[in-house]
Design a protein around this motif. Structure first.
Motif, mmCIF file in Angstrom:
data_model
loop_
_atom_site.group_PDB
_atom_site.id
_atom_site.type_symbol
_atom_site.label_atom_id
_atom_site.label_comp_id
_atom_site.label_asym_id
_atom_site.label_seq_id
_atom_site.Cartn_x
_atom_site.Cartn_y
_atom_site.Cartn_z
ATOM 1 N N GLN B 115 0.966 -1.259 -0.041
ATOM 2 C CA GLN B 115 -0.018 -0.205 0.139
ATOM 3 C C GLN B 115 0.718 1.175 0.111
ATOM 4 O O GLN B 115 2.234 1.114 -0.063
ATOM 5 N N GLU B 116 0.115 2.257 0.006
ATOM 6 C CA GLU B 116 0.707 3.692 0.314
ATOM 7 C C GLU B 116 0.295 4.362 1.449
ATOM 8 O O GLU B 116 -0.918 4.122 1.823
ATOM 9 N N ALA B 117 1.175 4.727 2.234
ATOM 10 C CA ALA B 117 0.910 5.527 3.284
ATOM 11 C C ALA B 117 0.902 6.971 3.199
ATOM 12 O O ALA B 117 2.216 7.606 2.672
ATOM 13 N N TRP B 118 0.145 8.045 3.485
ATOM 14 C CA TRP B 118 0.241 9.205 3.542
ATOM 15 C C TRP B 118 0.359 10.114 4.776
ATOM 16 O O TRP B 118 -0.537 9.628 5.784
ATOM 17 N N TYR B 119 0.983 10.953 4.938
ATOM 18 C CA TYR B 119 0.774 11.903 6.127
ATOM 19 C C TYR B 119 1.112 13.210 5.554
ATOM 20 O O TYR B 119 1.995 13.631 5.065
ATOM 21 N N LEU B 120 -0.103 14.151 5.597
ATOM 22 C CA LEU B 120 -0.297 15.475 5.164
ATOM 23 C C LEU B 120 0.211 15.286 3.616
ATOM 24 O O LEU B 120 -0.619 14.330 2.951
ATOM 25 N N ASN B 121 1.294 15.817 2.946
ATOM 26 C CA ASN B 121 1.590 15.808 1.752
ATOM 27 C C ASN B 121 2.678 14.776 1.142
ATOM 28 O O ASN B 121 3.118 14.565 0.080
ATOM 29 N N ARG B 122 2.998 14.111 2.219
ATOM 30 C CA ARG B 122 3.965 13.128 2.006
ATOM 31 C C ARG B 122 3.663 11.635 1.856
ATOM 32 O O ARG B 122 2.662 11.220 2.685
ATOM 33 N N LYS B 123 4.237 10.789 1.191
ATOM 34 C CA LYS B 123 3.677 9.527 0.767
ATOM 35 C C LYS B 123 4.795 8.704 0.814
ATOM 36 O O LYS B 123 6.168 8.989 0.440
ATOM 37 N N VAL B 124 4.647 7.260 1.166
ATOM 38 C CA VAL B 124 5.527 6.384 1.297
ATOM 39 C C VAL B 124 5.263 5.053 0.863
ATOM 40 O O VAL B 124 3.746 4.849 1.324
ATOM 41 N N ALA B 125 5.869 4.177 0.166
ATOM 42 C CA ALA B 125 5.358 2.743 -0.162
ATOM 43 C C ALA B 125 5.416 2.056 1.030
ATOM 44 O O ALA B 125 6.713 2.076 1.731
ATOM 45 N N ILE B 126 4.322 1.204 1.433
ATOM 46 C CA ILE B 126 4.686 0.493 2.588
ATOM 47 C C ILE B 126 4.333 -0.973 2.362
ATOM 48 O O ILE B 126 3.343 -1.305 1.370
ATOM 49 N N GLU B 127 4.490 -2.026 3.286
ATOM 50 C CA GLU B 127 3.645 -3.007 3.286
ATOM 51 C C GLU B 127 2.783 -3.066 4.725
ATOM 52 O O GLU B 127 3.375 -2.779 5.601
ATOM 53 N N VAL B 128 1.647 -3.282 4.674
ATOM 54 C CA VAL B 128 0.592 -3.285 5.553
ATOM 55 C C VAL B 128 0.621 -4.910 6.090
ATOM 56 O O VAL B 128 0.329 -5.608 5.302
#
Ligand SMILES: Nc1ncnc2c1ncn2[C@@H]1O[C@H](COP(=O)(O)OP(=O)(O)OP(=O)(O)O)[C@@H](O)[C@H]1O
Ligand SMILES: [Mg+2]
Lengths: 230, 430
Positions: B115-128
């Motif tokens: 998935q992708e995780a967002w905080y404010l305008n920052r995004k990062v590819a993650i594994e949930v």
């Protein structure tokens, strides 16, 4: 007292199928303090006899009493021990070890007798002075004249205070003057009581000896006795 | 042999080696390179196997990992005309394991999604990773801030998450993450904890990447309650490929079992194989046994060491033969000296000792130099090729011992020759 006594000593060399008798039934007795010259034509067995006397070789037959022991058929290690303790060699070509300086060369025989570093250094220095090289103790053989090298060799031969000194043509490689000096040195040693056995072609040398052994074809041709002190 | 004589012999040996320093150096090169290669090879081998073992150990030696894999393609029409492929581990499997396998410590089912995780305008590819509180038992996660999942989070399907340090660094810069909301797939999850990053060993991630259609490149993990994952993400995964729409239904991507003791691992694997082959007709699972991998790694390391050892031994042998050759030349060159020494009272063993100690000094000096160079090379390899290397003390001692042994082995014959020469002949030698 007889210091050297050889009885029916013989030495044969096997040359292929040929058996060369270099020495045949030689009987000799030397007293302590004697000056003995061995003479004879080339190939008569002088060096062979000296090597046997020096325990560098074992005779084919006969007995050899050096001091009290019959050393004729001793083991290699025992012969090494005898050579180190009772015999001093002086060679025609000096045979010093090129890497070692004067003091170290004189120390070699003491090293093999396990004499401590301090004692052997002390004695080596004394001997260097005795042969007149007190000011050359850290020279290498290559930095010395032939006469000086032969003096080092004499000092080395004296290192373990041997019973007999053996010299094979000690002046053979030297000019008359330095040869004469070496002979003087040997005279002095003999006068102090050292037993000297010298192989030589030189009648001048033989004149100094009290006993001249003439070898011919591996046998004693005759023994000439001079009165001591020329 | 007194200390004095030993010292004299060493002095003499050093002197004659020094007199022929070019020759000594060239001769010692064989040993220098030999020792150098022994140490370097062992260091590289040790480093590589250590890395592999660390990776495997991170999987846990008491763990058995069962993963969902995609079975060979098998078409089954769906009601809507799209194809639905249903496979993989299920909640029922997890329950069954828990109830039928003895000696189990914990069973940890995991739902894993890219998935992708967002905080404010920052995004990062993650594994949930949707899982349960006992996840911390089976994976080396250290809690840095806050807490991990608790039973209540699962019971009430809380929308909470725990992020790892990597994600914390990427998303939060200076803000306090605890209590912040991270957006994943349209939902907001409250951050309740920060944990250390689990370096995913190569076994992890690969199959999930397949099933979710995304390939690698994740910055880190985000942990959420398993129940929340089931509710929010469902179990159906839609893929649009060349052959049209493709739907997959996978309940769990992974179940990790931890047994009480390592000796329970293999029996457990046997039981698992039995259970799964009965309940899964398709081969849609894979069992990974870290303990077995560890054993294999140890075995591989052993073979590796033997091979490297033989290569090094050959190079040392060549060096040794070179030394023997030179020592024979030295002996014949110094024949006269040997004769003189024998005439002056040296016994055969004195001559042997003299030449042997010279050879051993040469090889030990070569060995020491080899050790210095050999320790330097792994350092450079690590520095420039970023390969892990480990120079072990035992490899240093070993190679130094070997170089001394080579000195003795290859020095004994020349020394013997020297000692058994006839003194009279030697004195006549020019
Ligand atoms: N190692 C040996 N092998 C075979 N024959 C030898 C050996 N050494 C000596 N001989 C022989 O023994 C005999 C005596 O030799 P030796 O060396 O004792 O003579 P020498 O009297 O010292 O002669 P020179 O005055 O020339 O030195 C000679 O015939 C010689 O060929
Ligand atoms: Mg002669």
């Amino acid at each position: 007292m007889a210091i050297v006594k050889i009885e029916k000593l013989s030495k044969n060399y096997q040359m292929g199928r040929l058996n060369v008798a270099a020495l045949r039934d030689v009987n000799l007795t030397f007293e302590e303090g004697q000056y003995i010259a061995i003479m004879g034509p080339s190939g008569s067995g002088k060096s062979t006899l000296l090597n046997l006397l020096g325990c560098l070789d074992r005779p084919t037959g006969g007995c050899y009493y050096l001091g009290k022991d019959d050393v004729a058929q001793m083991e290699d290690d025992e012969l090494s021990m005898i050579r180190g303790q009772r015999i001093g060699f002086i060679f025609q070509s000096y045979n010093l070890i090129a890497q070692l300086n004067v003091i170290e060369n004189i120390e070699v025989p003491m090293y093999y007798q396990g004499i401590s570093a301090r004692k052997s250094a002390e004695r080596a220095k004394e001997l260097a002075e005795l042969v007149g090289l007190g000011d050359r103790i850290d020279h290498r053989p290559s930095e010395l004249s032939g006469g000086q090298q032969q003096r080092v060799a004499i000092a080395r031969a004296l290192a373990n205070d041997p019973l007999i000194l053996l010299a094979d043509e000690p002046t053979g490689n030297l000019d008359t003057k330095s040869g004469g000096e070496i002979l003087h040195l040997l005279d002095d040693l003999n006068n102090q009581g050292k037993t000297l056995i010298v192989v030589t072609h030189d009648a001048q040398v033989a004149k100094r000896a009290e006993m001249v052994i003439h070898l011919l074809d591996g046998t004693v041709e005759r023994i000439e006795r001079n009165s001591k002190g020329n | 042999m007194t200390w004095y004589r030993l010292r004299q012999t060493i002095k003499l040996g050093a002197k004659s080696l020094w007199m022929h320093r070019l020759r000594s150096t060239l001769t010692a090169l064989g040993i220098i390179f030999g020792v150098c290669s022994v140490i370097a090879m062992l260091a590289i081998g040790e480093g590589a196997s250590q890395e592999a073992q660390d990776q495997i150990a991170r999987l846990g030696s008491r763990n058995v990992i069962i993963k969902t894999i995609k079975p060979p393609e098998e078409e089954r029409a769906d009601v809507q005309g799209a194809r639905l492929q249903e496979y993989g581990l299920t909640y029922a499997d997890a329950e069954q394991f828990k109830h039928t396998i003895p000696d189990i410590q914990v069973v940890v089912p995991q739902r894993r999604l890219m998935q992708e995780a967002w905080y404010l305008n920052r995004k990062v590819a993650i594994e949930v990773i949707g899982t349960i509180p006992w996840y911390t038992e089976i994976a080396p996660v250290d809690i840095r801030q806050g807490r991990f999942l608790e039973s209540a989070d699962l019971k009430y399907r809380q929308k909470v998450c725990i992020i790892d340090e990597e994600i914390f660094n990427k998303l939060f810069l200076f803000d306090d993450p605890l209590g912040a909301d991270v957006k994943i797939s349209g939902d907001f999850y409250r951050v309740i904890g920060i944990v250390s990053k689990v370096e995913s060993a190569s076994e992890n991630g690969a199959s999930e990447a397949d099933s979710s259609g995304q390939i690698g490149g994740v910055a880190g993990n985000v942990y959420i309650p398993l129940t929340t994952a089931k509710q929010r993400f469902g179990e159906i995964n839609l893929q649009i490929g060349t052959s049209g729409q493709n739907m997959e239904k996978v309940e769990l991507q992974q179940i990790t079992i931890q047994v009480k003791k390592t000796e329970h691992v293999l029996p457990t694997v046997e039981i698992l194989n039995n259970l799964l082959s009965r309940s899964h007709k398709k081969k849609d699972y894979q069992i990974v046994v870290p303990l077995e991998l560890l054993r294999q790694a140890a075995q591989t390391k052993k073979i590796f060491s033997i091979v490297l050892g033989s290569i090094a031994a050959i190079s040392l042998l060549v060096g040794g033969i070179g030394i023997m050759n030179i020592m024979l030349a030295t002996v014949s060159e110094r024949t006269r000296e040997i004769g003189i020494r024998r005439a002056l009272g040296a016994k055969r063993r004195d001559i042997i000792f003299q030449f042997l100690s010279e050879t051993v000094m040469l090889t030990m000096a070569g060995g020491l130099l080899g050790i210095v160079l050999g320790s330097l090379i792994p350092f450079l390899v690590t520095h420039f090729a970023s390969m892990p290397t480990i120079v072990t003390g035992s490899s240093l001692i070993l190679s130094f011992g070997i170089s001394a042994a080579i000195g003795v082995t290859f020095g004994i014959y020349p020394a013997y020759r020297a000692a058994h020469m006839d003194p009279i002949e030697s004195l006549r030698h020019e």
